[in-house]
Design an enzyme around this catalytic site. Structure first.
Site, short mmCIF file in Angstrom:
data_model
loop_
_atom_site.label_atom_id
_atom_site.label_comp_id
_atom_site.label_asym_id
_atom_site.label_seq_id
_atom_site.Cartn_x
_atom_site.Cartn_y
_atom_site.Cartn_z
N PHE A 132 19.66 -40.58 30.64
CA PHE A 132 19.65 -39.58 29.57
C PHE A 132 18.44 -39.86 28.67
CE2 PHE A 132 24.11 -40.34 30.78
CZ PHE A 132 24.50 -39.06 31.14
N LYS A 138 25.91 -35.51 34.03
CA LYS A 138 24.48 -35.35 33.75
C LYS A 138 24.10 -33.86 33.62
CE LYS A 138 20.20 -35.73 33.31
NZ LYS A 138 19.07 -36.56 33.46
N ASN A 169 23.05 -31.75 30.12
CA ASN A 169 21.75 -31.09 29.92
C ASN A 169 21.91 -29.58 29.75
OD1 ASN A 169 20.24 -33.34 29.78
ND2 ASN A 169 19.16 -33.09 31.71
N GLY A 178 11.58 -26.44 27.08
CA GLY A 178 10.82 -26.72 28.31
C GLY A 178 11.06 -28.14 28.76
N CYS A 231 13.37 -31.44 32.50
CA CYS A 231 14.80 -31.51 32.80
C CYS A 231 15.57 -30.22 32.53
CB CYS A 231 15.45 -32.63 32.00
SG CYS A 231 14.92 -34.24 32.57
N LYS A 243 14.93 -27.18 34.87
CA LYS A 243 15.26 -27.54 36.25
C LYS A 243 16.78 -27.74 36.41
CE LYS A 243 14.42 -32.01 37.36
NZ LYS A 243 15.57 -32.75 37.85
#
Ligand code: UDX
Length: 432
Positions: free
Chosen positions: A152, A207, A211, A260, A263, A266
């Site tokens: 992280f 995870k 995000n 942006g 991570c 995506k």
């Protein structure tokens, strides 16, 4: 403990260096020989505060080593961290796991005694199961255990995030592997950091879900900021007022350009791809992606409005082009969308970024890097504060800009509106 880190990109390098600094013997492996040779000389391929010093120190003290020899590294380690890239596949939302599976196929040949094989790379739900299967085809199950241990790490804060994380997540049902990793993380756990042992799939999803949630939080506040602009409310009051509710929390409520980096864009795409595979509709994350894509249009409309629809031949200055400060990373930075569009409309663009010139803009005739803030601002009609580097936080614009009616579009709300009004500067923030 003896560790091997495969992949010396952002995550791998930070992980390897930090574990070596905690007293472990770490071998970092990469198939890029230049990178390895440079690392041995203390030349770091990325810009991350504090990293270079730690690489040099731990290399000198012989706890940290670099090699291209995967066999040597695996043979001589008990714990293997896989930290290779998992970018978005071309023309698809899913993660490209080619590099990862190639590494796994190589590792399995070199397993000579019990190894804990850890995925640090962000990998889609069930990847651990596939890795397990691939290795089991050649090696007995009691020779290895596959664990998910997501990172992280924020760019620019990676060392701190590694040493003082909010939590350590270990995805495994294997008691032996869990004990080994708990021991490895013990110096960090002793600082009072929470250690969460969960299922492997659980860790993989934690995870992505984290995000995607943070990305959604940013898009949410960006949209509320749009409403603030229409209604005369100050978004900062709203962020503070919302953040005081402990169920919401005050962080990640800063509006700005589109989010942006390597991570959020995506990972939001990849979790959608996983959900599709499991026939689940993650409509909120879909909306987040859409909202973020539409953000550029909203900012461009505002720029047009500030320049009274006359963009042609206007001198526009970008202060900062990276997706966030303290990194040289341009991946999915909103400047990559804004600058070409403004250039196409005839603007003449100068940009200054503390991390230097960017290849991304070389092909545009009227987009130029300047190496000083003063040169960048001197003849500007519009200054866009795009990335909140510290050196942009206390500028005297009336002295810097020679033009009379220049405007400032502060996309990070760095400056006080009041101070700008006092100085009679034509100033615009986000949601204020
Ligand atoms: C992120 C996660 O924070 C980290 O935990 C993960 O493992 C990797 O991805 P990073 O991409 O380095 O880290 O940057 P982060 O600080 O999270 O910012 C991401 C984007 O969100 C940037 O474009 C930033 O400008 C934007 N952002 C962040 C906002 O616009 N507002 C905020 O309040 C916070």
């Amino acid at each position: 403990m003896k560790l091997c880190i495969i992949g010396t990109g952002y995550v791998g390098l930070v992980t390897g260096v930090c574990f070596s600094d905690l007293g472990n013997n770490v071998i970092c492996v990469d198939n890029n020989i230049n990178k390895i040779q440079n690392l041995k000389k203390g030349i770091i391929p990325i810009y991350e505060p504090g990293l270079e010093e730690l690489v040099k120190k731990n290399y000198k003290e012989n706890r940290l080593n670099f090699t291209t020899n995967l066999k040597f590294a695996v043979n001589n380690s008990n714990i293997i961290f896989i930290c290779v890239g998992t970018p978005t596949k071309k023309n698809s939302y899913s993660a490209d796991l080619n590099q990862l599976y190639n590494v796994v196929k190589s590792i399995r040949n070199y397993i000579n005694k019990f190894k804990v094989i850890v995925t640090k790379s962000t990998v889609p739900l069930t990847t651990g199961d596939h890795i397990d299967k691939i290795i089991s085809q050649k090696k007995s199950k009691n020779l290895f255990s596959v664990v998910s241990n997501p990172e992280f790490l924020r760019e620019g804060e990676a060392i701190r995030d590694f040493m003082y994380p909010d939590r350590i997540v270990i995805g495994t049902n294997n008691i032996r592997a869990n004990n080994i990793l708990k021991n490895l993380y013990d110096p960090i756990i002793k600082r009072g950091i929470k250690y969460l042992n969960t299922s492997r799939r659980g860790a993989e999803l934690i995870k992505y879900a984290s995000n995607a949630f943070l990305a959604t939080k940013i898009s949410y506040i960006n949209e509320i900021a749009n409403l603030c602009e229409k209604t005369g409310v100050n978004i900062e009051d709203v962020s503070i007022g919302m953040g005081l509710d402990q169920r919401i929390g005050s962080r990640f409520l800063r509006p700005g350009p589109a989010f942006g980096g390597s991570c959020f864009p995506k990972d939001t795409r990849a979790i959608l791809s996983t959900a599709k595979k499991f026939k689940t509709n993650l409509s909120i994350i879909k909306s987040t992606i859409k909202s973020n894509e539409q953000r550029h249009g909203i900012l461009l409309d505002k720029i047009k409005k500030i320049l009274k629809n006359k963009i042609k031949n206007k001198k526009i200055t970008f202060l900062g082009v990276t997706f966030k400060p303290n990194t040289d990373d341009m991946r999915e930075s909103s400047s990559l969308k804004l600058i070409p569009k403004l250039h196409k409309s005839g603007a003449v663009i100068s940009y200054y970024d503390p991390s230097g010139i960017k290849n991304n803009f070389q092909k545009y005739k009227n987009v130029n890097f300047v190496d000083k803030i003063s040169t960048a601002c001197k003849n500007s009609d519009l200054i866009i504060l795009h990335t909140e580097w510290n050196e942009f936080k206390n500028l005297n614009f009336t002295k810097l800009v020679k033009k009379k009616n220049f405007a400032i579009y502060d996309m990070r709300n760095v400056y006080s509106h009041k101070r700008m009004l006092v100085n009679k500067i034509n100033y615009f923030g986000i949601g204020r």
